[in-house]
Design a protein around this motif. Structure first.
Motif, PDB file in Angstrom:
ATOM      1  N   HIS A 107       0.849  -1.196   0.000  1.00 48.19           N
ATOM      2  CA  HIS A 107       0.000   0.000   0.000  1.00 48.19           C
ATOM      3  C   HIS A 107       0.877   1.235   0.000  1.00 48.19           C
ATOM      4  O   HIS A 107       2.081   1.158   0.215  1.00 48.19           O
ATOM      5  CB  HIS A 107      -0.992  -0.020   1.163  1.00 48.19           C
ATOM      6  CG  HIS A 107      -0.376   0.115   2.533  1.00 48.19           C
ATOM      7  ND1 HIS A 107       0.457  -0.836   3.064  1.00 48.19           N
ATOM      8  CD2 HIS A 107      -0.469   1.099   3.462  1.00 48.19           C
ATOM      9  CE1 HIS A 107       0.821  -0.457   4.270  1.00 48.19           C
ATOM     10  NE2 HIS A 107       0.300   0.717   4.543  1.00 48.19           N
TER      11      HIS A 107
ATOM     12  N   HIS B 177       1.410   4.008   1.786  1.00 51.25           N
ATOM     13  CA  HIS B 177       1.941   4.806   2.903  1.00 51.25           C
ATOM     14  C   HIS B 177       3.460   4.961   2.804  1.00 51.25           C
ATOM     15  O   HIS B 177       4.170   3.999   2.497  1.00 51.25           O
ATOM     16  CB  HIS B 177       1.550   4.183   4.246  1.00 51.25           C
ATOM     17  CG  HIS B 177       0.115   4.409   4.610  1.00 51.25           C
ATOM     18  ND1 HIS B 177      -0.555   3.646   5.542  1.00 51.25           N
ATOM     19  CD2 HIS B 177      -0.777   5.333   4.160  1.00 51.25           C
ATOM     20  CE1 HIS B 177      -1.802   4.089   5.659  1.00 51.25           C
ATOM     21  NE2 HIS B 177      -1.961   5.102   4.824  1.00 51.25           N
TER      22      HIS B 177
ATOM     23  N   ASP C 160       5.878   5.028   4.883  1.00 51.27           N
ATOM     24  CA  ASP C 160       6.759   4.103   5.623  1.00 51.27           C
ATOM     25  C   ASP C 160       6.838   2.731   4.941  1.00 51.27           C
ATOM     26  O   ASP C 160       7.546   1.833   5.417  1.00 51.27           O
ATOM     27  CB  ASP C 160       6.344   3.982   7.101  1.00 51.27           C
ATOM     28  CG  ASP C 160       4.963   3.402   7.293  1.00 51.27           C
ATOM     29  OD1 ASP C 160       4.032   3.781   6.539  1.00 51.27           O
ATOM     30  OD2 ASP C 160       4.786   2.560   8.192  1.00 51.27           O
ATOM     31  N   HIS C 161       6.150   2.567   3.818  1.00 48.08           N
ATOM     32  CA  HIS C 161       6.242   1.344   3.014  1.00 48.08           C
ATOM     33  C   HIS C 161       6.809   1.594   1.616  1.00 48.08           C
ATOM     34  O   HIS C 161       7.107   0.644   0.902  1.00 48.08           O
ATOM     35  CB  HIS C 161       4.855   0.693   2.880  1.00 48.08           C
ATOM     36  CG  HIS C 161       4.301   0.249   4.194  1.00 48.08           C
ATOM     37  ND1 HIS C 161       4.169  -1.065   4.549  1.00 48.08           N
ATOM     38  CD2 HIS C 161       3.886   0.975   5.265  1.00 48.08           C
ATOM     39  CE1 HIS C 161       3.682  -1.142   5.781  1.00 48.08           C
ATOM     40  NE2 HIS C 161       3.494   0.080   6.242  1.00 48.08           N
TER      41      HIS C 161
ATOM     42  N   HIS D 239      -7.319  -0.753   5.766  1.00 47.60           N
ATOM     43  CA  HIS D 239      -6.270   0.177   6.221  1.00 47.60           C
ATOM     44  C   HIS D 239      -6.113   1.289   5.179  1.00 47.60           C
ATOM     45  O   HIS D 239      -6.125   2.470   5.519  1.00 47.60           O
ATOM     46  CB  HIS D 239      -4.973  -0.616   6.401  1.00 47.60           C
ATOM     47  CG  HIS D 239      -3.798   0.200   6.829  1.00 47.60           C
ATOM     48  ND1 HIS D 239      -3.707   0.787   8.070  1.00 47.60           N
ATOM     49  CD2 HIS D 239      -2.658   0.530   6.179  1.00 47.60           C
ATOM     50  CE1 HIS D 239      -2.554   1.439   8.158  1.00 47.60           C
ATOM     51  NE2 HIS D 239      -1.903   1.305   7.028  1.00 47.60           N
TER      52      HIS D 239
ATOM     53  N   ASP E  19      -0.030  -3.878   6.227  1.00 44.06           N
ATOM     54  CA  ASP E  19      -0.655  -3.324   7.437  1.00 44.06           C
ATOM     55  C   ASP E  19      -2.111  -3.762   7.564  1.00 44.06           C
ATOM     56  O   ASP E  19      -2.938  -3.062   8.147  1.00 44.06           O
ATOM     57  CB  ASP E  19      -0.597  -1.789   7.422  1.00 44.06           C
ATOM     58  CG  ASP E  19       0.795  -1.257   7.729  1.00 44.06           C
ATOM     59  OD1 ASP E  19       1.700  -2.054   8.032  1.00 44.06           O
ATOM     60  OD2 ASP E  19       0.972  -0.016   7.665  1.00 44.06           O
TER      61      ASP E  19
END
Ligand SMILES: [Zn+2]
Length: 238
Positions: A54, A56, A58-59, A112, A129
């Motif tokens: 996904h 985000h 932090d990914h 999420h 997540d």
């Protein structure tokens, strides 16, 4: 296939999947490119594939660094293409991706985020997540109904499936579950195990579907209403 967790940022895990036969290495959700590259180099592996669950940051923030260093191609959710840079191959539910000598099936697991996908390999589930050890992702974009359905779908995976979440949230998850269900033997047992692991500085992941089916109340929630109640209670739990 070997899977190794590379700790990154404050509590993320970047997973490296290494196929011994072909020498192929995939990185899942490189939120930190340097951490991913160093983790691979330390094992003598070269990343040639990036898999994103996904959008985000932090990914995804490390995609550019990994691609610049290795020329790896990037697979990820087509539905989130506009939300992060570097996607080469957009994926949707039911698509298949070759990962070394194995084939991953793509499952759309919204909740999420709306476009969140999981990579389901034989015996292994890269869940981003969506599912955590003892928990699940926060509902930033989706509804409780969507997340409940996504978790129920993951619940159909065989018990022996190894599950690779993207964060070390396990101890706080089981503290919450123990407060929710004080008499639950599976939760109490897992809380004790997880507390011991963290005290020893060890990661609590990967986990297994058998463990999550037994002790993760989010997966055990019988309907979307109970799931929504549990998720809201966790959001305000301290
Ligand atoms: Zn996320």
């Amino acid at each position: 296939m070997r899977a190794v967790a590379v700790p990154a940022l404050s509590d993320n895990y970047i997973w490296l999947l290494h196929d011994e036969d072909s020498g192929h290495t995939a990185v899942v959700d490189p939120g930190d490119g340097e951490a991913a590259l160093n983790g691979a180099a330390a094992r003598g592996w070269t990343i040639d594939q990036v898999l994103i669950t996904h959008w985000h940051p932090d990914h995804t923030a490390g995609i550019a660094a990994v691609v610049a260093a290795t020329g790896a191609k990037v697979w990820g959710p087509e539905a989130e293409r506009a939300k992060f840079a570097g996607l080469d191959h957009g994926l949707a539910d039911g698509d298949r991706v070759q990962v070394g000598s194995a084939e991953a099936e793509v499952w759309h697991v919204p909740g999420h985020t709306l476009g969140h996908i999981a990579y389901i390999l034989p015996g292994h589930a890269l869940v981003g997540d969506t599912l955590f050890a003892g928990g699940c992702g926060r509902l930033f974009e989706g509804t409780p109904e969507q997340m409940h359905a996504s978790l129920q779908r993951l619940r159909t995976l065989p018990d022996e499936t190894i599950v690779y979440p993207a964060h070390e949230y396990t101890l706080s998850n089981y503290r919450f579950l123990a407060a929710e269900a004080p008499g639950d033997a599976a939760v109490a047992r897992r809380l004790a195990e997880v507390a011991a692991l963290r005290e020893a500085g060890q990661p609590t992941v990967p986990t297994s579907m058998a463990e999550e089916k037994a002790s993760n109340l989010f997966l055990r929630a019988p309907d979307a209403a109970e799931f929504a109640r549990l998720r809201a209670a966790k959001d305000s739990f301290r």
